[in-house]
Enzyme design. Structure first.
Site, short mmCIF file in Angstrom:
data_model
loop_
_atom_site.label_atom_id
_atom_site.label_comp_id
_atom_site.label_asym_id
_atom_site.label_seq_id
_atom_site.Cartn_x
_atom_site.Cartn_y
_atom_site.Cartn_z
N LEU A 257 32.26 77.65 -35.93
CA LEU A 257 31.82 79.05 -35.30
C LEU A 257 32.87 79.84 -34.59
CD1 LEU A 257 29.35 80.73 -34.66
CD2 LEU A 257 29.24 79.38 -32.64
N GLU B 50 30.87 74.77 -26.09
CA GLU B 50 29.48 75.12 -26.44
C GLU B 50 28.85 76.15 -25.35
OE1 GLU B 50 27.12 72.24 -27.90
OE2 GLU B 50 28.31 71.01 -28.54
#
Length: 380
Positions: free
Chosen positions: A125, A363
């Site tokens: 990502l 995260e």
């Protein structure tokens, strides 16, 4: 409300703890210094169900609950946060994304070997120009006939070199912004996908992190994961679940740092008595113990809600934010209680101190967690 673990959960905790103490602890310093991802231990992890913790048995996993997942990650992190990070990334990001949004054919082809530990998962990502602003990614996927061609790069990718199966987010419709991002499954060895620089990190050094470069990387239509344009939306749900895992990792790290500090406080003598008898040392240990238990309960609450099928955006972010920040304090106190010994590699305190900072970054940074929480609290 019953805050007690079941007998089965207590047995699970003991089993993973025994494994971590006997099979992982003797190698922690060696793996850290060599920056070695211990792929040799993956078959043993798989035999314990730790490579497919929440994956249903029909896909080769252990079919455990979210609470049990937290127990497993916590116990691994108590001994080696770096290995726990790799297990969490494999389970919560790559495998989780395929399980939640993959087709039946994709689950059979990719999720089964991931859950069985036959293959290692990676999840792409983050990019060098889009960290917290993940929707601002530049990796593009353009349609070529009925196939897709990927161009761009991903950074800070766990298992970017060693991963066999990677979920990659890429822009398929630039005009649609966040709703123009799609997810793709890319096998290692696919022409055009190559590992880039391996990062030389402060901590979590046994968990391999590297850049992944995509140059004219062509994948078939069957590699599209989920609906076209839903990749980023789906990724946010994956991150909600993943943040529960990082919260559990932070709790386990904090527990390990606390236990090391407590043992040292009982063994180390100054002025004719153990330093654990001094009020200032006791205060640090008491505060850490209370914060760790509070963090564990926040994490278990989010996990219990996930098991019930409820939305956990707020609760997962709260658990991740609080657990990671109290873990930093526990690791810092651990170094302080060890004194000079906390600054040398012969004692575990310095490694917990180096490892812990990533829990406030990965995260979603603490700053992003506060934004997420504020949006949930102030939504009209």
């Amino acid at each position: 409300m019953d805050f007690r673990l079941t007998e089965e959960q207590e047995l699970l905790r003991r089993s993973v703890r025994e494994f971590a103490e006997t099979e992982i602890r003797p190698h922690v310093r060696e793996w850290d210094e060599a920056q070695h991802f211990p792929s040799e231990i993956v078959p043993t992890l798989a035999s314990l169900g730790l490579m497919g913790i929440q994956v249903p048995e029909q896909y080769g996993g252990a079919g455990m609950s979210a609470i049990n997942y937290c127990i497993c990650i916590e116990e691994l992190a108590r001994v080696d946060p770096a290995l726990a990070l790799s297990v969490a990334a494999h389970n919560g990001l790559c495998s989780g994304h395929i399980f939640f949004f993959g087709s039946e054919a994709q689950k059979q082809k990719y999720l089964v070997p991931l859950a069985k530990g036959e293959k290692i998962g990676a999840w792409g990502l983050t990019e060098s120009t889009s960290g917290s602003d993940a929707a601002g990614m530049r990796t593009m996927a353009t349609r070529t006939g009925n196939c897709w061609t990927l161009n761009g790069s991903k950074t800070f990718t766990t298992h970017g070199r060693s991963g066999d199966i990677m979920v990659v987010m890429a822009v398929t419709d630039k005009s649609a912004q966040a709703r123009g991002i799609s997810a793709f499954i890319v096998d290692r060895g696919t022409p055009g996908m190559t590992p880039g620089k391996k990062e030389d990190k402060l901590g979590m050094r046994a968990s391999e992190t590297s850049e992944v470069i995509l140059e004219q990387c062509r994948v078939g239509p069957a590699q599209l994961l989920g609906a076209e344009g839903h990749g980023f939306i789906d990724a946010l749900q994956v991150l909600d679940a993943g943040r529960i895992g990082i919260a559990a990792l932070a709790v386990g790290l904090a527990q390990g740092a606390f236990e090391a500090a407590r043992s040292h406080a009982l063994a180390r003598r100054q002025f004719g008595q153990p330093i654990g008898t001094f009020q200032s040392i006791r205060a640090k240990l008491v505060d850490d113990a209370a914060r760790i238990e509070a963090a564990r309960l926040l994490t278990f609450r989010a996990a219990a809600m996930k098991d019930e099928g409820r939305r956990t955006t707020l609760e997962a972010s709260m658990a991740k934010l609080y657990s990671s920040e109290i873990a930093v304090r526990a690791a810092e106190n651990g170094v302080q209680i060890h004194g000079g010994y906390g600054f040398v590699k012969d004692y575990p305190a310095e490694k917990y101190f180096r490892d812990v900072k990533l829990t406030t970054i990965g995260e979603g940074t603490s700053e992003i967690q506060r934004l997420v929480i504020a949006r949930q609290l102030l939504a009209s």
